[in-house]
Design an enzyme around this catalytic site. Structure first.
Site, mmCIF file in Angstrom:
data_model
loop_
_atom_site.group_PDB
_atom_site.id
_atom_site.type_symbol
_atom_site.label_atom_id
_atom_site.label_comp_id
_atom_site.label_asym_id
_atom_site.label_seq_id
_atom_site.Cartn_x
_atom_site.Cartn_y
_atom_site.Cartn_z
ATOM 1 N N SER A 294 0.604 -6.277 -1.183
ATOM 2 C CA SER A 294 -0.017 -4.948 -1.173
ATOM 3 C C SER A 294 -0.442 -4.537 -2.581
ATOM 4 O O SER A 294 -1.255 -5.208 -3.196
ATOM 5 C CB SER A 294 0.949 -3.932 -0.549
ATOM 6 O OG SER A 294 0.288 -2.722 -0.277
ATOM 7 N N HIS B 182 -1.838 -1.197 5.593
ATOM 8 C CA HIS B 182 -2.123 -2.494 6.210
ATOM 9 C C HIS B 182 -2.467 -2.416 7.692
ATOM 10 O O HIS B 182 -1.974 -3.198 8.507
ATOM 11 C CB HIS B 182 -0.967 -3.460 5.956
ATOM 12 C CG HIS B 182 -0.597 -3.514 4.513
ATOM 13 N ND1 HIS B 182 -1.522 -3.809 3.544
ATOM 14 C CD2 HIS B 182 0.564 -3.232 3.866
ATOM 15 C CE1 HIS B 182 -0.934 -3.725 2.364
ATOM 16 N NE2 HIS B 182 0.315 -3.374 2.535
#
Length: 310
Positions: free
Chosen positions: A86, A194
């Site tokens: 991330s 996500h």
């Protein structure tokens, strides 16, 4: 034998994570550079109240990750591969010199604001431990059929799946999980990362990314979303720009590194989660993290790996 440096994502943050970095000149320069770029003292961001915001968390993790690499770079050390989960992918791309630290600070701040403003409350992420992806997908599909907003966000390991979405929808999946004896852990993440809920924010960020100067990577970059080796600067920038809206497959990323001959993994400050996940794959390798390990020990391990490589 090869090495990889990995950079953690949200959930790894801790109070005083910037204050606890070594008091060296290189650390001071990076902290001052970030503060100048943002027009605020970044050392005010790693405290309890600020860390309730995605803005502070992402900036602190990004800055800490880049500084971790700089502390090893001072000893003429660099890895064979690099990867990040991330926001950690932004640090990885910066350490690979695809973008400058200054531009990274600005873009990470913009990224965090976009995500935070889109979902200021009522959304987050939850880890399900002790269950497989297929089963979780069935639960998610069932809730989504009832118009619930929940998605599989991370595949951390074969039995550790993270879901993302509205608290209401996630609670329905969590209830199904608990009935099967699955461990449910709400993550310290205040946005639904996500998944497609952040697709528009990623496209907005892309317009800012197009304005900066980028360079070919100086270190081989493994994508945390696809587990593929990306050699083109545009591919890497696309990867980090859109990873907020795409599922993370960290399990495959770790496996890809192992299959490419990586036997030493070092996790940047302040995380240890990626270290724990890698231990399941690096059975005959060495897995270490900045947290809980002396810097000189990390240096020795990197020097040993470089000697064995040559």
């Amino acid at each position: 034998m090869s090495s990889i440096w990995v950079f953690p994502g949200q959930g790894a943050q801790k109070v005083n994570m910037l204050h606890d970095l070594p008091k060296t000149e290189v650390v001071r320069k990076y902290l001052e550079c970030a503060s100048d770029r943002l027009g605020q003292n970044v050392l005010l961001l790693d405290q309890v109240e600020p860390l309730q915001s995605t803005y502070a968390v992402q900036l602190c993790l990004y800055i800490a990750g880049v500084i971790s690499a700089a502390l090893l770079n001072e000893h003429q050390l660099k890895p064979d591969y690099i990867a990040g989960l991330s926001i950690g992918a932004w640090a990885a791309a910066t350490v690979a010199n695809v973008l400058s630290f200054e531009d990274g600070v600005s873009l990470v701040a913009r990224r965090a604001i976009l995500m935070q403003e889109a979902y200021p409350h009522g959304y987050g992420m939850t880890a399900l431990i002790g269950i497989d992806q297929t089963t979780v997908n069935e639960w998610v599909t069932r809730v989504c059929a009832q118009k619930g907003e929940v998605f599989i966000a991370n595949i951390n390991a074969a039995n550790q799946i993270v879901i993302s979405g509205s608290y209401c929808a996630m609670q329905q999946v969590e209830a199904m999980a608990r009935q099967k004896g699955v461990v449910v852990k709400q993550l310290d993440v205040s946005v639904p990362s996500h998944c497609v809920l952040l697709k528009n924010q990623a496209y907005t960020l892309e317009q800012e990314v197009k304005k900066i100067t980028t360079r070919p990577p100086e270190i081989r970059y493994l994508s945390g979303t696809t587990a593929r080796l990306l050699m083109n600067k545009d591919q890497i920038m696309d990867d980090i720009t859109f990873n907020m809206s795409k599922m993370i497959d960290w399990e495959s990323t770790v496996q890809s590194a192992w299959e490419r001959g990586v036997r030493l993994q070092i996790e940047a400050w302040p995380g240890t989660v990626l270290t724990g996940l890698a231990k399941k794959v690096f059975i005959d390798g060495t897995v270490m993290s900045f947290q809980g390990t002396r810097l000189d020990t990390l240096i020795v391990e990197m020097q040993k790996e470089r000697y064995l490589t040559f």
